[in-house]
Design an enzyme around this catalytic site. Structure first.
Site, short mmCIF file in Angstrom:
data_model
loop_
_atom_site.label_atom_id
_atom_site.label_comp_id
_atom_site.label_asym_id
_atom_site.label_seq_id
_atom_site.Cartn_x
_atom_site.Cartn_y
_atom_site.Cartn_z
N ARG A 1 -0.40 8.78 1.52
CA ARG A 1 -1.83 9.01 1.31
C ARG A 1 -2.19 10.50 1.24
O ARG A 1 -3.07 10.90 0.49
CB ARG A 1 -2.58 8.35 2.46
CG ARG A 1 -3.93 7.89 2.10
CD ARG A 1 -4.48 7.03 3.20
NE ARG A 1 -4.33 5.63 2.91
CZ ARG A 1 -4.81 4.67 3.70
NH1 ARG A 1 -5.44 4.97 4.81
NH2 ARG A 1 -4.67 3.40 3.35
N HIS B 1 -8.90 9.33 2.74
CA HIS B 1 -8.50 8.22 1.87
C HIS B 1 -8.69 8.68 0.43
O HIS B 1 -9.72 9.25 0.08
CB HIS B 1 -9.36 6.98 2.15
CG HIS B 1 -8.77 5.73 1.58
ND1 HIS B 1 -8.75 5.49 0.22
CD2 HIS B 1 -8.18 4.66 2.16
CE1 HIS B 1 -8.15 4.31 0.01
NE2 HIS B 1 -7.81 3.80 1.17
N GLU C 1 0.85 -1.20 0.00
CA GLU C 1 0.00 0.00 0.00
C GLU C 1 0.88 1.24 0.00
O GLU C 1 2.11 1.13 0.17
CB GLU C 1 -0.96 -0.01 1.20
CG GLU C 1 -2.05 -1.08 1.06
CD GLU C 1 -3.02 -1.18 2.22
OE1 GLU C 1 -3.04 -0.26 3.07
OE2 GLU C 1 -3.75 -2.18 2.29
N ARG D 1 -0.88 8.89 9.00
CA ARG D 1 -0.74 7.45 9.30
C ARG D 1 -0.29 6.67 8.06
O ARG D 1 -0.83 6.86 6.96
CB ARG D 1 -2.09 6.91 9.76
CG ARG D 1 -2.09 5.42 10.04
CD ARG D 1 -3.50 4.98 10.42
NE ARG D 1 -4.41 5.18 9.33
CZ ARG D 1 -4.89 4.18 8.58
NH1 ARG D 1 -4.55 2.94 8.81
NH2 ARG D 1 -5.72 4.44 7.60
C1 SIN Z 1 -7.35 0.48 2.54
O1 SIN Z 1 -7.65 -0.69 2.38
O2 SIN Z 1 -7.00 1.22 1.62
C2 SIN Z 1 -7.43 1.05 3.91
C3 SIN Z 1 -6.28 0.61 4.70
C4 SIN Z 1 -6.00 1.58 5.80
O3 SIN Z 1 -6.66 2.62 5.89
O4 SIN Z 1 -5.08 1.33 6.58
#
Ligand code: SIN
Length: 570
Positions: free
Chosen positions: A290, A244, A115, A386
């Site tokens: 993010r 997000h 991620e 975060r």
């Molecule tokens: C996601 O699956 O993108 C969320 C994961 C997160 O917010 O840690």
């Protein structure tokens, strides 16, 4: 009814359940949860849990990625603690029966996802429904445990705080106050009950519903922050609200997240004309941190006038997509979007509160015997932004630390001699006031969320923040005026808490005159380490005044005096 337990846990997500299962080894535990027990943010977590299991990975790399994401405000000792505890906490989940996806070619190893901001693949996942897989197992274990009682449809009105005088010369506010339990509304029976406990654990999750658009479930109204603040606990870093980058943009897709794991598997952000745009913003492109991706999308939408951008993973094999993302695939398909062939429309939305109730490394707040775990806490792990998938891990590590601390103190707590707590258990008198004014609750709820989205969102300015503060003060005054006309119910309580949390976010954002991590203010667009390498700490009253307040009083005015804001160096 007066209830007595060793531990009162507020919230039934991963933090509350992990603590409860450990604390129940030597004490009785009540878990109160305001809706159904599985209606938690944990249950909706798609991505997974970050931890070091890859052959090419190390604690040091995970620590460095977390620190880089936090943009100078992570507490390095806490980052170290959480990262190094990861594998042990994951093994506990495996022992309980949680199953994570395994690598196809090497079934003794995990299939580790990637991620944003992670330099290695390190996300353990159960397809794209990791939170659900964990919640299910933890709830079954809690229900089978004879020392745990779960109270659904119960919500906290206020904590019961025993105030003690400070030792002369002490500069530490509230440290002498002790939490003794909580007054709790049984929502369906319309009764208030007194819950006495040796320790209270706030595990109430996030506050995404403060914003008009959010990935969070309806329960994420910031209650825990409001309750702890009213009791006198310090809160920290509320200006750092994580948006997000990718929530599904569709009129029927309320709060539906498109996991960052989709970009981890090669998904690309493109504009309406099909142009990929992330290379303009960061060398890590679609897998940048993010805050950077969310701001890039905001910029693209504002400059093009488009309502959304698009996420395209259609170049990957269709079977792979269906297998890796069954939940996202099915949801999109039900709305007429086939992600194996078409780009899907996405927008940023409020997702995670990086600040929260200030805690020490054991989860202890600034009030004795009051702990905060999970998203409602500010432990120092996340700093100004975060790192993806660090939060489930944080919840487990701090639940473990708090359970160990509480277990070592429980005998002493049981033997304390303490004054009797007033029993305020009562039925709510439905005839005393009319129910006609619920329209005011709905209206104010809506205005707050729009206000926060438009004025206190991804990109902020001094003017918008100061307008927002004026508006929210007005709204809180209005809520104070019409509250007495409405019988006490969970919607009114949520609105009261939501308005307070909104005001605290605005005040914290106004204090920070720089841009760092998730807090981006056009009037102070640079990061200023010399002046602002600090946490923002917000506390209710100046010391002495608060010492006379006692617990929940139904007639207490809800408009608090303005909070005292102070800044504390790390
Ligand atoms: C996601 O699956 O993108 C969320 C994961 C997160 O917010 O840690």
């Amino acid at each position: 009814m007066k209830n007595q337990f060793d531990y009162l846990v507020v919230g039934s997500g991963i933090a509350g359940l992990t603590f409860a299962l450990k604390a129940a080894r030597n004490g009785s535990v009540a878990i109160v949860t305001k809706k159904d027990k599985v209606e938690t943010s944990t249950n909706y977590a798609q991505g997974g849990i970050a931890s070091v299991f890859g052959g090419d990975d190390s604690f040091q790399l995970h620590i460095e990625d977390t620190l880089r994401s936090g943009d100078g405000l992570c507490h390095p000792d806490i980052v170290d603690l959480v990262v190094k505890n990861g594998p042990e906490r994951i093994r506990e989940l495996l022992d309980l029966g949680v199953s994570f996806n395994r690598a196809e070619t090497a079934p003794d190893q995990f299939d580790l996802g990637r991620e944003g901001g992670h330099s290695r693949n390190r996300i353990l996942h159960s397809q794209d429904m990791t939170g659900r897989a964990i919640e299910k197992v933890l709830i079954v274990a809690a229900e089978e445990n004879p020392n745990i009682t779960i109270f659904e449809d119960h919500t906290v009105l206020d904590l019961i705080i025993q105030h003690r005088s400070l030792r002369s010369g002490s500069t530490s506010l509230y440290k002498q106050d002790v939490c003794r339990g909580a007054y709790i509304l049984d929502i369906s029976r319309k009764e208030i009950h007194t819950f006495i406990a040796n320790a209270v654990l706030m595990c109430t999750g996030g506050a995404g519903k403060v914003y008009l658009y959010t990935s969070n479930p309806d329960v994420a109204t910031g209650d825990g922050l409001a309750i702890a603040y009213r009791a006198g606990a310090s809160l920290a870093n509320l200006e750092f609200v994580q948006f997000h980058p990718t929530c599904l943009y569709h009129p029927q897709a309320k709060n539906f997240l498109i996991s960052e794991a989709v970009r981890g598997e090669g998904g690309k952000l493109i504009d309406r004309r099909g142009n990929a745009f992330m290379e303009k913003y960061h060398p890590l492109k679609d897998l940048a941190f993010r805050d950077i991706v969310a701001r890039a999308i905001d910029t693209e939408m504002k400059s093009s006038g488009d309502d959304c951008v698009f996420l395209d993973i259609s170049h990957r094999n269709a079977d792979f997509i269906r297998q890796r993302f069954p939940n996202i695939y099915e949801k999109c398909k039900s709305l007429g979007i086939d992600i194996t062939t078409d780009p899907l429309p996405v927008v940023p939305a409020a997702h995670y509160m990086c600040g929260g109730i200030l805690t020490d490394p054991k989860g202890q707040t600034t009030i004795q015997n009051l702990y905060a775990l999970g998203e409602c806490a500010c432990t120092g792990l996340h700093g100004a932004n975060r790192l993806a998938s660090n939060s489930l891990l944080e919840a487990m590590v701090f639940a473990d630390a708090a359970a160990a601390e509480c277990s070592s103190n429980i005998e002493e707590w049981r033997n304390r001699t303490l004054p009797e707590v007033p029993d305020l258990s009562t039925r709510i008198d439905q005839n005393a006031v009319s129910n006609n004014e619920m329209v005011l609750v709905a209206h104010n709820w809506d205005i707050i969320r729009r206000l926060m989205w438009n004025y206190v969102g991804i990109v902020r300015t001094d003017r918008r923040l100061s307008l927002a503060l004026n508006h929210i003060a007005q709204i809180r005054m209005e809520i104070g005026e019409h509250m007495p006309q409405i019988p006490l119910n969970s919607d009114v309580l949520e609105l009261q808490g939501l308005a307070l949390v909104a005001e605290l976010i605005i005040r914290c954002a106004m204090q920070r005159k720089e841009s760092r991590g998730l807090h981006y203010n056009l009037d102070h667009a640079q990061k200023d380490d010399a002046a602002w390498l600090k946490d923002t700490i917000v506390t209710k009253y100046p010391g002495e005044q608060f010492l006379s307040a006692v617990g929940f009083r139904p007639d207490e005015p809800i408009c608090d005096p303005p909070p005292v804001l102070s800044f504390q160096h790390r």
